[in-house]
Design an enzyme around this catalytic site. Structure first.
Site, mmCIF file in Angstrom:
data_model
loop_
_atom_site.group_PDB
_atom_site.id
_atom_site.type_symbol
_atom_site.label_atom_id
_atom_site.label_comp_id
_atom_site.label_asym_id
_atom_site.label_seq_id
_atom_site.Cartn_x
_atom_site.Cartn_y
_atom_site.Cartn_z
ATOM 1 N N ARG A 81 3.895 -9.108 149.452
ATOM 2 C CA ARG A 81 3.325 -9.258 150.791
ATOM 3 C C ARG A 81 4.370 -8.863 151.819
ATOM 4 N NH1 ARG A 81 2.574 -13.686 155.051
ATOM 5 N NH2 ARG A 81 4.212 -14.739 153.899
ATOM 6 N N HIS A 125 3.241 -10.825 161.609
ATOM 7 C CA HIS A 125 4.251 -11.837 161.272
ATOM 8 C C HIS A 125 5.194 -11.943 162.476
ATOM 9 C CE1 HIS A 125 6.215 -13.934 157.602
ATOM 10 N NE2 HIS A 125 6.852 -14.366 158.672
ATOM 11 N N GLU A 170 1.172 -17.711 159.519
ATOM 12 C CA GLU A 170 1.562 -18.965 160.178
ATOM 13 C C GLU A 170 1.295 -18.969 161.677
ATOM 14 O OE1 GLU A 170 5.543 -20.140 159.203
ATOM 15 O OE2 GLU A 170 5.104 -20.339 157.077
ATOM 16 N N ASN A 293 1.493 -21.350 152.992
ATOM 17 C CA ASN A 293 2.961 -21.425 152.978
ATOM 18 C C ASN A 293 3.365 -22.887 153.060
ATOM 19 O OD1 ASN A 293 2.762 -18.678 153.216
ATOM 20 N ND2 ASN A 293 3.789 -18.526 155.210
ATOM 21 N N TYR A 295 7.048 -25.519 152.782
ATOM 22 C CA TYR A 295 8.468 -25.731 152.492
ATOM 23 C C TYR A 295 8.814 -27.195 152.299
ATOM 24 C CZ TYR A 295 9.101 -20.843 153.463
ATOM 25 O OH TYR A 295 9.016 -19.476 153.391
ATOM 26 N N GLU A 352 4.110 -18.300 150.559
ATOM 27 C CA GLU A 352 5.545 -18.487 150.824
ATOM 28 C C GLU A 352 5.981 -19.841 150.321
ATOM 29 O OE1 GLU A 352 7.187 -18.163 154.792
ATOM 30 O OE2 GLU A 352 6.064 -16.324 155.146
HETATM 31 C C1 FCB Z 1 8.315 -19.342 157.424
HETATM 32 C C2 FCB Z 1 8.182 -17.921 157.934
HETATM 33 C C3 FCB Z 1 9.110 -16.944 157.281
HETATM 34 C C4 FCB Z 1 10.484 -17.532 157.029
HETATM 35 C C5 FCB Z 1 10.365 -18.854 156.324
HETATM 36 C C6 FCB Z 1 11.675 -19.493 155.990
HETATM 37 O O1 FCB Z 1 7.884 -20.247 158.392
HETATM 38 O O2 FCB Z 1 6.869 -17.462 157.772
HETATM 39 O O3 FCB Z 1 9.170 -15.796 158.070
HETATM 40 O O4 FCB Z 1 11.176 -17.633 158.204
HETATM 41 O O5 FCB Z 1 9.619 -19.736 157.106
#
Ligand code: FCB
Length: 445
Positions: A81, A125, A170, A293, A295, A352
Protein backbone atom coordinates in the site's frame (compact mmCIF):
# COMPACT_ATOMS: atom_id res chain seq x y z
CA UNK A 1 20.67 -15.45 19.31
CA UNK A 2 17.46 -15.52 21.36
CA UNK A 3 14.83 -18.03 20.30
CA UNK A 4 12.60 -16.40 17.73
CA UNK A 5 8.83 -16.40 18.23
CA UNK A 6 6.48 -17.99 15.71
CA UNK A 7 3.31 -16.52 14.27
CA UNK A 8 0.21 -18.73 14.65
CA UNK A 9 -1.61 -20.03 11.60
CA UNK A 10 -3.75 -17.55 9.67
CA UNK A 11 -6.53 -18.19 7.14
CA UNK A 12 -5.67 -19.48 3.68
CA UNK A 13 -5.09 -16.62 1.24
CA UNK A 14 -4.19 -14.20 4.04
CA UNK A 15 -2.54 -11.13 2.48
CA UNK A 16 0.90 -10.06 3.71
CA UNK A 17 1.78 -6.48 2.92
CA UNK A 18 3.62 -3.35 3.93
CA UNK A 19 2.49 0.27 3.86
CA UNK A 20 4.21 3.57 3.19
CA UNK A 21 3.14 7.13 2.38
CA UNK A 22 4.35 9.45 -0.38
CA UNK A 23 5.29 12.37 1.89
CA UNK A 24 7.30 10.07 4.14
CA UNK A 25 9.46 8.30 1.57
CA UNK A 26 9.41 9.79 -1.93
CA UNK A 27 11.52 12.91 -1.56
CA UNK A 28 12.06 14.59 -4.97
CA UNK A 29 9.86 17.33 -3.59
CA UNK A 30 10.55 19.85 -6.32
CA UNK A 31 11.32 17.47 -9.13
CA UNK A 32 9.59 16.89 -12.46
CA UNK A 33 6.97 19.57 -11.89
CA UNK A 34 5.65 18.46 -8.50
CA UNK A 35 3.76 21.22 -6.66
CA UNK A 36 4.25 21.82 -2.92
CA UNK A 37 2.00 20.20 -0.33
CA UNK A 38 0.98 21.41 3.11
CA UNK A 39 3.68 19.16 4.58
CA UNK A 40 6.42 20.92 2.60
CA UNK A 41 5.25 24.27 3.93
CA UNK A 42 4.73 22.99 7.48
CA UNK A 43 8.14 21.30 7.67
CA UNK A 44 9.82 24.45 6.35
CA UNK A 45 8.38 26.43 9.28
CA UNK A 46 10.93 26.55 12.13
CA UNK A 47 9.86 24.67 15.23
CA UNK A 48 7.27 22.45 13.60
CA UNK A 49 9.41 19.32 13.13
CA UNK A 50 11.30 18.05 16.18
CA UNK A 51 14.68 17.59 14.52
CA UNK A 52 14.20 20.44 12.05
CA UNK A 53 14.10 18.00 9.12
CA UNK A 54 11.80 17.96 6.09
CA UNK A 55 10.58 15.33 3.66
CA UNK A 56 12.31 17.02 0.71
CA UNK A 57 14.65 14.07 0.18
CA UNK A 58 13.37 11.52 2.74
CA UNK A 59 14.22 8.00 1.43
CA UNK A 60 14.64 9.17 -2.15
CA UNK A 61 12.14 6.47 -3.05
CA UNK A 62 11.24 8.48 -6.17
CA UNK A 63 14.55 7.38 -7.64
CA UNK A 64 15.06 4.15 -5.70
CA UNK A 65 11.65 2.56 -6.05
CA UNK A 66 13.08 -0.44 -7.92
CA UNK A 67 15.38 -1.28 -5.04
CA UNK A 68 12.48 -0.88 -2.61
CA UNK A 69 10.20 -3.14 -4.65
CA UNK A 70 13.00 -5.72 -4.75
CA UNK A 71 13.10 -5.56 -0.93
CA UNK A 72 9.36 -6.27 -0.83
CA UNK A 73 9.84 -9.20 -3.16
CA UNK A 74 12.60 -10.74 -1.07
CA UNK A 75 10.43 -10.37 2.01
CA UNK A 76 7.70 -12.35 0.26
CA UNK A 77 4.98 -9.69 0.29
CA UNK A 78 1.72 -10.17 -1.61
CA UNK A 79 0.75 -6.53 -1.54
CA UNK A 80 2.05 -3.00 -1.09
CA UNK A 81 0.00 0.00 0.00
CA UNK A 82 1.46 3.30 -1.15
CA UNK A 83 -0.07 6.72 -1.46
CA UNK A 84 -0.07 9.11 -4.36
CA UNK A 85 1.22 12.62 -3.79
CA UNK A 86 -1.73 14.66 -5.04
CA UNK A 87 0.48 17.66 -5.81
CA UNK A 88 2.87 15.51 -7.83
CA UNK A 89 0.12 14.56 -10.26
CA UNK A 90 -1.87 17.80 -10.00
CA UNK A 91 0.58 20.53 -8.94
CA UNK A 92 -2.22 23.00 -8.19
CA UNK A 93 -4.57 20.37 -6.82
CA UNK A 94 -7.02 20.96 -9.66
CA UNK A 95 -6.63 21.71 -13.36
CA UNK A 96 -3.77 20.51 -15.50
CA UNK A 97 -2.24 17.11 -14.70
CA UNK A 98 1.53 16.69 -14.53
CA UNK A 99 2.49 13.97 -16.99
CA UNK A 100 5.89 13.42 -15.40
CA UNK A 101 4.32 12.92 -11.99
CA UNK A 102 1.84 10.42 -13.38
CA UNK A 103 4.72 8.66 -15.08
CA UNK A 104 6.37 7.94 -11.73
CA UNK A 105 3.31 6.02 -10.52
CA UNK A 106 3.10 4.20 -13.86
CA UNK A 107 6.65 2.97 -13.33
CA UNK A 108 6.06 2.03 -9.69
CA UNK A 109 2.85 0.14 -10.45
CA UNK A 110 4.43 -1.69 -13.39
CA UNK A 111 7.43 -2.64 -11.29
CA UNK A 112 5.13 -4.06 -8.59
CA UNK A 113 3.00 -5.97 -11.07
CA UNK A 114 6.12 -7.33 -12.76
CA UNK A 115 7.16 -8.77 -9.38
CA UNK A 116 3.63 -10.09 -8.67
CA UNK A 117 3.06 -7.68 -5.79
CA UNK A 118 -0.42 -6.22 -5.78
CA UNK A 119 -0.51 -2.42 -5.68
CA UNK A 120 -2.97 -0.94 -3.17
CA UNK A 121 -3.34 2.70 -4.07
CA UNK A 122 -4.22 5.17 -1.33
CA UNK A 123 -5.41 8.51 -2.67
CA UNK A 124 -4.70 10.59 0.39
CA UNK A 125 -2.09 10.17 3.08
CA UNK A 126 -2.16 13.70 4.52
CA UNK A 127 -0.34 15.77 1.87
CA UNK A 128 -2.93 18.24 0.58
CA UNK A 129 -1.64 20.39 -2.30
CA UNK A 130 -0.62 23.72 -0.81
CA UNK A 131 -2.57 25.51 -3.54
CA UNK A 132 -5.78 23.96 -2.18
CA UNK A 133 -4.95 24.89 1.40
CA UNK A 134 -4.70 28.48 0.15
CA UNK A 135 -8.25 28.06 -1.17
CA UNK A 136 -9.50 27.00 2.27
CA UNK A 137 -8.37 23.36 2.33
CA UNK A 138 -10.47 20.68 4.00
CA UNK A 139 -12.60 23.10 6.04
CA UNK A 140 -13.88 24.38 2.67
CA UNK A 141 -16.68 22.13 1.44
CA UNK A 142 -15.49 22.63 -2.16
CA UNK A 143 -12.50 20.44 -1.34
CA UNK A 144 -14.77 17.37 -1.67
CA UNK A 145 -15.31 18.09 -5.37
CA UNK A 146 -11.59 18.80 -5.93
CA UNK A 147 -10.83 15.43 -4.37
CA UNK A 148 -13.43 13.63 -6.49
CA UNK A 149 -11.88 15.08 -9.66
CA UNK A 150 -8.44 13.95 -8.52
CA UNK A 151 -9.83 10.45 -7.77
CA UNK A 152 -11.39 10.30 -11.25
CA UNK A 153 -8.04 11.21 -12.83
CA UNK A 154 -6.29 8.47 -10.85
CA UNK A 155 -8.82 5.86 -11.90
CA UNK A 156 -8.64 6.87 -15.55
CA UNK A 157 -4.90 6.52 -15.47
CA UNK A 158 -4.34 3.51 -13.21
CA UNK A 159 -7.70 1.72 -13.07
CA UNK A 160 -6.57 -0.79 -15.71
CA UNK A 161 -3.76 -2.02 -13.46
CA UNK A 162 -4.76 -1.19 -9.89
CA UNK A 163 -7.59 -3.24 -8.38
CA UNK A 164 -7.40 -2.12 -4.73
CA UNK A 165 -8.25 1.44 -3.80
CA UNK A 166 -8.19 3.34 -0.54
CA UNK A 167 -9.76 6.80 -0.38
CA UNK A 168 -8.23 8.16 2.83
CA UNK A 169 -5.59 7.13 5.32
CA UNK A 170 -6.59 7.92 8.91
CA UNK A 171 -8.95 10.83 8.36
CA UNK A 172 -9.22 11.10 12.16
CA UNK A 173 -5.53 11.69 12.64
CA UNK A 174 -4.98 14.28 9.95
CA UNK A 175 -8.09 16.30 10.78
CA UNK A 176 -7.53 16.23 14.57
CA UNK A 177 -3.77 16.87 14.40
CA UNK A 178 -4.03 19.22 11.44
CA UNK A 179 -6.94 21.39 12.58
CA UNK A 180 -7.46 20.94 16.35
CA UNK A 181 -4.16 20.24 18.09
CA UNK A 182 -2.19 21.91 15.31
CA UNK A 183 0.66 19.42 15.66
CA UNK A 184 0.46 18.38 12.00
CA UNK A 185 0.07 20.32 8.77
CA UNK A 186 -1.51 22.74 8.17
CA UNK A 187 -1.01 23.50 11.88
CA UNK A 188 -4.41 24.99 12.70
CA UNK A 189 -5.87 24.88 16.24
CA UNK A 190 -9.57 25.53 15.88
CA UNK A 191 -12.15 22.97 16.93
CA UNK A 192 -14.79 24.24 14.49
CA UNK A 193 -12.31 24.13 11.59
CA UNK A 194 -11.69 20.49 12.50
CA UNK A 195 -15.40 19.69 12.43
CA UNK A 196 -15.80 21.41 9.07
CA UNK A 197 -12.77 19.57 7.69
CA UNK A 198 -14.16 16.26 8.92
CA UNK A 199 -17.48 16.73 7.19
CA UNK A 200 -15.77 17.70 3.93
CA UNK A 201 -13.54 14.63 4.15
CA UNK A 202 -16.59 12.44 4.60
CA UNK A 203 -18.22 14.00 1.53
CA UNK A 204 -14.97 13.66 -0.41
CA UNK A 205 -14.78 9.99 0.48
CA UNK A 206 -18.29 9.31 -0.81
CA UNK A 207 -17.65 11.23 -4.01
CA UNK A 208 -14.34 9.43 -4.58
CA UNK A 209 -15.93 6.00 -4.07
CA UNK A 210 -18.47 6.95 -6.76
CA UNK A 211 -15.70 8.11 -9.09
CA UNK A 212 -13.66 4.94 -8.57
CA UNK A 213 -16.63 2.65 -9.16
CA UNK A 214 -17.63 4.60 -12.25
CA UNK A 215 -14.15 4.35 -13.73
CA UNK A 216 -13.25 0.82 -12.60
CA UNK A 217 -16.37 -1.21 -11.86
CA UNK A 218 -14.37 -4.17 -10.59
CA UNK A 219 -12.30 -2.15 -8.14
CA UNK A 220 -12.13 -3.24 -4.52
CA UNK A 221 -12.62 -0.08 -2.50
CA UNK A 222 -12.12 0.77 1.15
CA UNK A 223 -11.10 3.43 3.62
CA UNK A 224 -8.34 3.22 6.21
CA UNK A 225 -9.23 4.32 9.75
CA UNK A 226 -7.07 4.37 12.84
CA UNK A 227 -9.16 2.53 15.42
CA UNK A 228 -7.72 2.60 18.91
CA UNK A 229 -9.47 2.49 22.27
CA UNK A 230 -9.59 5.78 24.19
CA UNK A 231 -9.01 5.13 27.87
CA UNK A 232 -9.61 7.69 30.63
CA UNK A 233 -6.41 8.64 32.44
CA UNK A 234 -8.15 8.32 35.82
CA UNK A 235 -11.55 7.11 37.02
CA UNK A 236 -12.76 10.73 37.51
CA UNK A 237 -16.06 11.62 35.84
CA UNK A 238 -14.36 14.44 33.95
CA UNK A 239 -11.68 12.17 32.49
CA UNK A 240 -14.28 9.58 31.58
CA UNK A 241 -16.38 12.19 29.79
CA UNK A 242 -13.34 13.52 27.90
CA UNK A 243 -12.32 9.98 26.88
CA UNK A 244 -15.88 9.22 25.80
CA UNK A 245 -16.00 12.30 23.56
CA UNK A 246 -12.55 11.58 22.18
CA UNK A 247 -13.55 8.00 21.42
CA UNK A 248 -16.45 9.27 19.31
CA UNK A 249 -14.34 11.86 17.49
CA UNK A 250 -11.40 9.50 16.93
CA UNK A 251 -13.15 6.21 16.23
CA UNK A 252 -16.61 7.08 14.90
CA UNK A 253 -16.54 10.40 13.00
CA UNK A 254 -15.67 8.70 9.73
CA UNK A 255 -16.40 4.99 9.91
CA UNK A 256 -19.93 5.56 11.24
CA UNK A 257 -21.26 7.85 8.49
CA UNK A 258 -19.21 6.12 5.77
CA UNK A 259 -20.29 2.59 6.68
CA UNK A 260 -23.40 2.90 8.87
CA UNK A 261 -24.85 6.02 7.27
CA UNK A 262 -24.95 8.53 10.13
CA UNK A 263 -22.93 10.37 12.74
CA UNK A 264 -23.31 8.86 16.21
CA UNK A 265 -25.76 10.69 18.49
CA UNK A 266 -23.00 12.18 20.63
CA UNK A 267 -21.50 13.93 17.59
CA UNK A 268 -24.68 15.09 15.88
CA UNK A 269 -24.76 18.49 17.63
CA UNK A 270 -21.34 19.31 16.14
CA UNK A 271 -22.25 18.44 12.57
CA UNK A 272 -25.91 19.56 12.49
CA UNK A 273 -25.20 23.02 11.06
CA UNK A 274 -23.05 21.58 8.26
CA UNK A 275 -25.39 18.83 7.11
CA UNK A 276 -27.26 19.48 3.89
CA UNK A 277 -29.99 17.33 2.36
CA UNK A 278 -28.55 14.20 0.81
CA UNK A 279 -25.12 14.50 2.49
CA UNK A 280 -25.43 11.30 4.48
CA UNK A 281 -26.47 9.32 1.40
CA UNK A 282 -23.49 10.70 -0.51
CA UNK A 283 -21.11 9.73 2.27
CA UNK A 284 -22.55 6.25 2.82
CA UNK A 285 -21.40 4.44 -0.35
CA UNK A 286 -21.02 0.65 -0.16
CA UNK A 287 -17.45 -0.40 0.66
CA UNK A 288 -15.65 -3.71 0.17
CA UNK A 289 -13.38 -3.60 3.19
CA UNK A 290 -12.35 -1.55 6.20
CA UNK A 291 -8.65 -0.86 6.41
CA UNK A 292 -7.74 -0.70 10.08
CA UNK A 293 -4.58 0.89 11.45
CA UNK A 294 -3.71 0.33 15.07
CA UNK A 295 -0.72 1.01 17.30
CA UNK A 296 -1.82 1.31 20.91
CA UNK A 297 -4.58 2.47 23.25
CA UNK A 298 -4.81 6.23 23.81
CA UNK A 299 -5.06 7.81 27.28
CA UNK A 300 -7.23 10.88 27.66
CA UNK A 301 -7.69 13.38 30.46
CA UNK A 302 -9.93 16.36 30.90
CA UNK A 303 -8.10 19.60 30.02
CA UNK A 304 -10.23 22.74 30.02
CA UNK A 305 -7.59 24.61 28.00
CA UNK A 306 -7.48 22.04 25.16
CA UNK A 307 -9.83 22.00 22.14
CA UNK A 308 -13.04 20.21 23.15
CA UNK A 309 -11.65 19.89 26.71
CA UNK A 310 -9.73 16.82 25.55
CA UNK A 311 -6.18 16.50 26.83
CA UNK A 312 -3.72 13.79 25.85
CA UNK A 313 -2.67 11.64 28.80
CA UNK A 314 -0.09 8.90 28.94
CA UNK A 315 0.05 5.17 29.64
CA UNK A 316 -0.01 4.11 33.31
CA UNK A 317 3.32 4.03 35.18
CA UNK A 318 5.25 0.89 34.43
CA UNK A 319 3.28 -0.10 31.31
CA UNK A 320 5.53 -1.32 28.48
CA UNK A 321 5.93 1.39 25.84
CA UNK A 322 7.83 1.95 22.59
CA UNK A 323 10.16 4.91 22.00
CA UNK A 324 7.10 6.88 20.85
CA UNK A 325 5.66 6.42 24.35
CA UNK A 326 2.93 4.21 22.87
CA UNK A 327 1.78 1.40 25.11
CA UNK A 328 2.39 -2.16 23.93
CA UNK A 329 -0.98 -3.81 24.52
CA UNK A 330 -1.71 -6.56 21.99
CA UNK A 331 -4.88 -7.65 23.82
CA UNK A 332 -6.36 -4.22 23.17
CA UNK A 333 -5.63 -4.80 19.49
CA UNK A 334 -7.44 -8.15 19.45
CA UNK A 335 -10.43 -6.60 21.21
CA UNK A 336 -10.46 -3.69 18.78
CA UNK A 337 -10.48 -6.02 15.79
CA UNK A 338 -13.34 -8.08 17.21
CA UNK A 339 -15.34 -5.03 18.18
CA UNK A 340 -14.86 -3.15 14.88
CA UNK A 341 -15.72 -6.23 12.85
CA UNK A 342 -18.91 -6.69 14.86
CA UNK A 343 -19.86 -3.02 14.45
CA UNK A 344 -19.16 -2.50 10.76
CA UNK A 345 -19.61 -6.03 9.40
CA UNK A 346 -17.01 -5.54 6.67
CA UNK A 347 -13.93 -7.67 6.05
CA UNK A 348 -11.05 -5.98 7.84
CA UNK A 349 -7.54 -5.57 6.50
CA UNK A 350 -4.94 -4.41 9.02
CA UNK A 351 -3.37 -1.71 6.88
CA UNK A 352 -0.83 -0.45 9.45
CA UNK A 353 0.76 -1.79 12.58
CA UNK A 354 4.33 -1.72 13.82
CA UNK A 355 6.67 0.03 16.21
CA UNK A 356 9.48 2.57 16.28
CA UNK A 357 12.90 2.20 17.81
CA UNK A 358 16.31 3.76 17.30
CA UNK A 359 18.14 0.63 16.17
CA UNK A 360 21.19 1.36 14.01
CA UNK A 361 23.44 -0.81 11.88
CA UNK A 362 25.90 -2.63 14.16
CA UNK A 363 29.62 -3.27 13.57
CA UNK A 364 28.81 -6.63 11.96
CA UNK A 365 26.52 -4.91 9.44
CA UNK A 366 23.26 -6.23 10.89
CA UNK A 367 20.46 -4.36 12.62
CA UNK A 368 19.40 -6.11 15.81
CA UNK A 369 15.78 -5.17 16.52
CA UNK A 370 14.51 -7.91 18.81
CA UNK A 371 11.92 -5.56 20.30
CA UNK A 372 10.28 -5.22 16.89
CA UNK A 373 10.24 -8.98 16.38
CA UNK A 374 8.62 -9.34 19.77
CA UNK A 375 6.07 -6.60 19.06
CA UNK A 376 5.15 -7.97 15.64
CA UNK A 377 4.84 -11.52 16.93
CA UNK A 378 2.48 -10.34 19.68
CA UNK A 379 0.40 -8.09 17.44
CA UNK A 380 0.13 -10.60 14.60
CA UNK A 381 -0.74 -13.13 17.28
CA UNK A 382 -3.57 -10.78 18.29
CA UNK A 383 -4.81 -10.83 14.67
CA UNK A 384 -4.84 -14.64 14.81
CA UNK A 385 -6.77 -14.62 18.06
CA UNK A 386 -9.35 -12.17 16.66
CA UNK A 387 -9.76 -14.45 13.63
CA UNK A 388 -10.22 -17.35 16.03
CA UNK A 389 -13.02 -15.40 17.71
CA UNK A 390 -14.80 -15.07 14.40
CA UNK A 391 -13.63 -11.70 13.05
CA UNK A 392 -12.92 -11.72 9.33
CA UNK A 393 -9.46 -10.31 8.78
CA UNK A 394 -8.06 -10.65 5.31
CA UNK A 395 -4.55 -9.31 5.64
CA UNK A 396 -1.83 -7.57 7.63
CA UNK A 397 0.35 -4.71 6.37
CA UNK A 398 3.38 -3.76 8.44
CA UNK A 399 4.16 -0.12 9.09
CA UNK A 400 6.58 0.27 7.55
CA UNK A 401 8.73 -1.25 4.84
CA UNK A 402 11.59 1.21 5.34
CA UNK A 403 12.50 3.81 7.96
CA UNK A 404 11.05 7.15 6.93
CA UNK A 405 10.08 10.74 7.73
CA UNK A 406 7.79 10.40 10.75
CA UNK A 407 5.87 13.67 10.30
CA UNK A 408 6.40 16.16 13.17
CA UNK A 409 8.73 13.66 14.85
CA UNK A 410 11.22 13.90 11.99
CA UNK A 411 13.68 11.09 11.29
CA UNK A 412 14.44 9.91 14.82
CA UNK A 413 11.76 7.24 15.17
CA UNK A 414 12.56 4.28 12.96
CA UNK A 415 9.51 2.23 12.01
CA UNK A 416 11.01 0.23 9.13
CA UNK A 417 11.73 -3.45 8.62
CA UNK A 418 14.61 -2.02 6.61
CA UNK A 419 17.05 0.52 8.02
CA UNK A 420 17.76 3.61 5.92
CA UNK A 421 20.99 5.56 6.29
CA UNK A 422 19.73 9.00 5.31
CA UNK A 423 23.20 10.28 4.47
CA UNK A 424 23.95 7.56 1.90
CA UNK A 425 20.42 6.16 1.28
CA UNK A 426 21.80 2.71 1.93
CA UNK A 427 19.09 0.20 2.82
CA UNK A 428 19.92 -2.53 5.38
CA UNK A 429 17.28 -5.13 6.17
CA UNK A 430 16.88 -5.50 9.94
CA UNK A 431 16.64 -8.78 11.85
CA UNK A 432 12.86 -8.31 11.91
CA UNK A 433 12.82 -8.27 8.09
CA UNK A 434 14.50 -11.66 7.89
CA UNK A 435 12.37 -13.03 10.72
CA UNK A 436 9.10 -11.90 9.11
CA UNK A 437 10.19 -13.21 5.71
CA UNK A 438 10.89 -16.63 7.24
CA UNK A 439 7.55 -16.63 9.04
CA UNK A 440 5.61 -15.67 5.90
CA UNK A 441 7.35 -18.43 3.95
CA UNK A 442 6.70 -20.98 6.73
CA UNK A 443 3.00 -20.06 7.01
CA UNK A 444 2.52 -20.33 3.25
CA UNK A 445 3.63 -23.95 3.17
C1 FCB B 1 0.12 6.43 11.37
C2 FCB B 1 0.34 7.04 10.00
C3 FCB B 1 1.64 6.66 9.36
C4 FCB B 1 2.78 6.61 10.35
C5 FCB B 1 2.40 5.77 11.54
C6 FCB B 1 3.49 5.62 12.56
O1 FCB B 1 -0.76 7.21 12.12
O2 FCB B 1 -0.70 6.68 9.13
O3 FCB B 1 1.89 7.56 8.32
O4 FCB B 1 3.15 7.88 10.71
O5 FCB B 1 1.28 6.32 12.16
Amino acid sequence: MAKRPHIPKLPKGFIWGASTAAAQIEGAAAEDGRGPSIWDAFAATPGRIKDGSTGAVACDHYHRYKEDVALMKRLGLDAYRFSVSWSRVLPDGTGAANEKGLGFYDRLIDELLGKKIEPWLCLYHWDLPLALDRRGGWPNRDCAAWFADYAALMVRRFGDRVARWVTFNEPGVFTIAGYASGLHAPGVSDFSAMIAAQHTVNLAHGAAVEAIRAGAPKAVVGVVCNQQPARPQTASEEDKAAAGLFDLIWNRTFADPMILGDYPDGLKPFFAALLRDGDLEHINRPLDFLGLNHYSPTYIKHDPAAPGGIGLGKPPEGAPVTMMGWEIAPKAFAQTLIQEHARYKLPIVVTENGMADRAEVGPDGTVADDDRIDYLAKYIGAVASAVESGARIDGYFVWSLIDNFEWAEGFEPRFGLVHVDYATQKRTPKDSYYWLGDEIARLRK
